[in-house]
Design an enzyme around this catalytic site. Sequence first.
Site, PDB file in Angstrom:
ATOM      1  N   ASN A  32       0.844  -1.222   0.000  1.00 23.09           N
ATOM      2  CA  ASN A  32       0.000   0.000   0.000  1.00 23.09           C
ATOM      3  C   ASN A  32       0.870   1.260   0.000  1.00 23.09           C
ATOM      4  OD1 ASN A  32       1.043   0.175   2.550  1.00 23.09           O
ATOM      5  ND2 ASN A  32      -0.935   0.115   3.635  1.00 23.09           N
ATOM      6  N   ASN A  35       4.878   2.797   3.617  1.00 22.98           N
ATOM      7  CA  ASN A  35       6.257   2.916   4.113  1.00 22.98           C
ATOM      8  C   ASN A  35       7.265   2.583   3.021  1.00 22.98           C
ATOM      9  OD1 ASN A  35       6.758   3.783   6.690  1.00 22.98           O
ATOM     10  ND2 ASN A  35       6.174   1.849   7.634  1.00 22.98           N
ATOM     11  N   SER A 124       9.114 -10.845  14.965  1.00 24.80           N
ATOM     12  CA  SER A 124      10.237 -10.001  15.379  1.00 24.80           C
ATOM     13  C   SER A 124      10.744 -10.413  16.751  1.00 24.80           C
ATOM     14  CB  SER A 124       9.769  -8.535  15.442  1.00 24.80           C
ATOM     15  OG  SER A 124      10.706  -7.736  16.140  1.00 24.80           O
ATOM     16  N   THR A 126      11.293  -8.622  18.944  1.00 25.02           N
ATOM     17  CA  THR A 126      10.661  -7.737  19.932  1.00 25.02           C
ATOM     18  C   THR A 126       9.659  -8.500  20.791  1.00 25.02           C
ATOM     19  OG1 THR A 126       9.867  -5.454  20.136  1.00 25.02           O
ATOM     20  CG2 THR A 126       8.656  -6.902  18.631  1.00 25.02           C
ATOM     21  N   TYR A 148       3.354  -2.504  19.011  1.00 27.69           N
ATOM     22  CA  TYR A 148       3.897  -3.163  17.803  1.00 27.69           C
ATOM     23  C   TYR A 148       4.253  -4.603  18.141  1.00 27.69           C
ATOM     24  CZ  TYR A 148       7.494  -4.898  14.708  1.00 27.69           C
ATOM     25  OH  TYR A 148       8.237  -5.715  13.909  1.00 27.69           O
ATOM     26  N   LYS A 152       2.654  -8.518  16.877  1.00 29.35           N
ATOM     27  CA  LYS A 152       3.398  -9.679  16.378  1.00 29.35           C
ATOM     28  C   LYS A 152       3.075 -10.912  17.226  1.00 29.35           C
ATOM     29  CE  LYS A 152       5.624  -7.804  12.959  1.00 29.35           C
ATOM     30  NZ  LYS A 152       5.296  -8.191  11.564  1.00 29.35           N
ATOM     31  N   ARG A 230      23.274  -5.641  19.958  1.00 31.20           N
ATOM     32  CA  ARG A 230      22.207  -6.227  19.143  1.00 31.20           C
ATOM     33  C   ARG A 230      22.772  -7.258  18.177  1.00 31.20           C
ATOM     34  NH1 ARG A 230      20.096  -3.785  22.476  1.00 31.20           N
ATOM     35  NH2 ARG A 230      18.279  -2.389  22.407  1.00 31.20           N
ATOM     36  N   ARG A 291      17.556   5.297  25.670  1.00 31.59           N
ATOM     37  CA  ARG A 291      16.263   5.485  25.002  1.00 31.59           C
ATOM     38  C   ARG A 291      15.250   4.602  25.740  1.00 31.59           C
ATOM     39  NH1 ARG A 291      15.864   3.846  18.699  1.00 31.59           N
ATOM     40  NH2 ARG A 291      16.309   1.812  19.617  1.00 31.59           N
TER      41      ARG A 291
HETATM   42  C1  WQD Z   1      19.862  -0.541  18.038  1.00 31.35           C
HETATM   43  C2  WQD Z   1      20.793  -0.006  19.122  1.00 31.35           C
HETATM   44  C3  WQD Z   1      19.818   1.723  20.454  1.00 31.35           C
HETATM   45  C4  WQD Z   1      19.524   4.679  17.203  1.00 31.35           C
HETATM   46  C5  WQD Z   1      14.261  -1.987  16.432  1.00 31.35           C
HETATM   47  C6  WQD Z   1      12.861  -2.369  16.777  1.00 31.35           C
HETATM   48  C7  WQD Z   1      12.668  -3.832  16.496  1.00 31.35           C
HETATM   49  C8  WQD Z   1      13.032  -4.136  15.068  1.00 31.35           C
HETATM   50  C9  WQD Z   1      14.432  -3.657  14.734  1.00 31.35           C
HETATM   51  C10 WQD Z   1      11.013  -4.306  13.817  1.00 31.35           C
HETATM   52  C11 WQD Z   1      20.094   0.220  20.443  1.00 31.35           C
HETATM   53  C12 WQD Z   1      20.990   2.261  19.653  1.00 31.35           C
HETATM   54  C13 WQD Z   1      19.754   3.520  17.944  1.00 31.35           C
HETATM   55  C14 WQD Z   1      20.289   5.834  17.484  1.00 31.35           C
HETATM   56  C15 WQD Z   1      21.472   4.626  19.181  1.00 31.35           C
HETATM   57  N1  WQD Z   1      12.080  -3.571  14.198  1.00 31.35           N
HETATM   58  N2  WQD Z   1      20.713   3.504  18.900  1.00 31.35           N
HETATM   59  N3  WQD Z   1      21.243   5.767  18.466  1.00 31.35           N
HETATM   60  O1  WQD Z   1      15.740  -0.886  18.904  1.00 31.35           O
HETATM   61  O2  WQD Z   1      17.202  -2.961  18.617  1.00 31.35           O
HETATM   62  O3  WQD Z   1      15.151  -2.704  17.223  1.00 31.35           O
HETATM   63  O4  WQD Z   1      14.509  -2.259  15.072  1.00 31.35           O
HETATM   64  O5  WQD Z   1      10.771  -5.459  14.007  1.00 31.35           O
HETATM   65  O6  WQD Z   1      11.329  -4.139  16.743  1.00 31.35           O
HETATM   66  O7  WQD Z   1      12.725  -2.152  18.167  1.00 31.35           O
HETATM   67  O8  WQD Z   1      17.113  -1.247  16.789  1.00 31.35           O
HETATM   68  O9  WQD Z   1      18.544   0.216  15.454  1.00 31.35           O
HETATM   69  O10 WQD Z   1      16.695   1.273  16.841  1.00 31.35           O
HETATM   70  O11 WQD Z   1      18.716   0.316  17.974  1.00 31.35           O
HETATM   71  O12 WQD Z   1      22.345   4.612  20.077  1.00 31.35           O
HETATM   72  O13 WQD Z   1      20.116   6.938  16.854  1.00 31.35           O
HETATM   73  O14 WQD Z   1      21.285   1.257  18.696  1.00 31.35           O
HETATM   74  O15 WQD Z   1      19.811   2.255  21.771  1.00 31.35           O
HETATM   75  O16 WQD Z   1      21.021  -0.086  21.487  1.00 31.35           O
HETATM   76  P1  WQD Z   1      16.319  -1.931  18.013  1.00 31.35           P
HETATM   77  P2  WQD Z   1      17.740   0.211  16.699  1.00 31.35           P
END
Ligand code: WQD
Length: 343
Positions: A32, A35, A124, A126, A148, A152, A230, A291
Site C-alpha cells: 500500500n 512505508n 520479530s 521484539t 507493535y 506480532k 544487538r 532510550r
Molecule cells: C539498536 C541499538 C539503540 C539509534 C528496532 C525495533 C525492532 C526491530 C528492529 C522491527 C540500540 C541504539 C539507535 C540511534 C542509538 N524492528 N541507537 N542511536 O531498537 O534494537 O530494534 O529495530 O521489528 O522491533 O525495536 O534497533 O537500530 O533502533 O537500535 O544509540 O540513533 O542502537 O539504543 O542499542 P532496536 P535500533
Amino acid sequence: MAVLVTGGSGYIGVHVCVELLNAGYDIVAFDNFVNSKPEAVNRIRQVSGKEFKFYSADMTNKEELESIFRENNIEAVVHLAGLKAVGESIGDPLRYYSNNIGGTLTLLETMDKYGVHNLVFSSSATVYGTQSGVPIAEDTTLRATNPYGWTKLMVEDILRDLQVSNPEWGIVILRYFNPVGAHESGLMGEDPSGVPSNLSPFISQVAVGRLQELLVFGSDYPTPDGTGIRDYIHIVDLANGHLRAIEKVLQEPGIDVFNLGTGNGCSVLELIRAFEQVSGKSIPYKLVGRRPGDVAISFADSSKAQKVLGWRAERSILQMCQDTLRWQINNPQGYMTLASLHS
Ligand code: WQD
C-alpha cells in the site's frame, strides 16, 4: 503456481522478492506504499532481471485481496506487510492493532477461502521483550513491551490456533533480530522516510554527510563498552531464510518458529567503528541518556534454523556496512521517483 509477497516494496520485501525470483519462483506482490515507494518495484525487476505482477493494494481491503487471489494461482504467502515503528505504535496503538492484526485476519480469511494454506509470517525478536538471558532461543518466555510487539505476538497466537483448527495449514514464523545492510548491487536498501530511528541507517547517513552527528543512547549498560548490544543480520541472509521457510511450508503442514539472527552481538560503538573502517570517515557521535524501552543486550540463538531449515547467516558486519554505504551513496535520497527527480 506463485508465491504471494505482502509488503513487497518494503525494505524486507524487495530483498525477499529478489531472492524468490532468483531461486526460480513465480511471485506476485502487493503493497500500500505507506512505508515504501513504487520505484522500489522497478528495482526488483532491474536487480532480478525477471518480470512479476505487482499490485497497489492494502491487506485490510478484502475486495483488493480477493482480486489478487482470483487473478493468480497462489500456492503460498510470505506475509511481510505491517506497520513496524515501536515508538509510533505507543502513540497510535489502534492504528497498529487494526492494521497489523485486522489486516492479517483479512489475509488469512482470503487465503482460506481460496484454499491457500501455506504461510511464512514475519515476526520479530521484539516478542522476547526484556528477556532474561542471551543468546535468546525460540522457547524463551514471550512478552511484548509495546503495541507493535503485541501485534506480532498476537498474530503468532492466532496462527497457532488456526493450525490446530485445520492441520492442513503449513506455517513458519520467522523472528527477525536486527535486519541491516542492502543488496550488493547498490540498487535496493533501507529507505526510511525522515530521520531514521534505527542505528544502521542513521550511521550511514552521518557517514555520507546527510546527518551531522549520531546520538548514542546509553553508555552505562552492563556491556563491555557500556553501549547496547544487538544481533545485526544482513538483509540478504534474512531474505534467504525466507526461501528455506517457503520450502518447508510447501513440503509439510504444521507450524514452527525460528530466529533469524547471526548469533553474534555487536555494540553501538563496535558498529560505529565498523562503518568508520569501511567508509574511511570518522563518525561524529555523542553519548547521551538511554532510550526508553531499549534492552541492554539482545542476540539470537539461531541454531534451530540451522538444524531444521539448513539456514545460517553468512555475511559479516563489515559487509553489512559496505553494502549499506554503497546503497546510501548511490541513493542519497532513497528511491527517488522520476517525478520527484524532475520536480
Ligand atoms: C539498536 C541499538 C539503540 C539509534 C528496532 C525495533 C525492532 C526491530 C528492529 C522491527 C540500540 C541504539 C539507535 C540511534 C542509538 N524492528 N541507537 N542511536 O531498537 O534494537 O530494534 O529495530 O521489528 O522491533 O525495536 O534497533 O537500530 O533502533 O537500535 O544509540 O540513533 O542502537 O539504543 O542499542 P532496536 P535500533
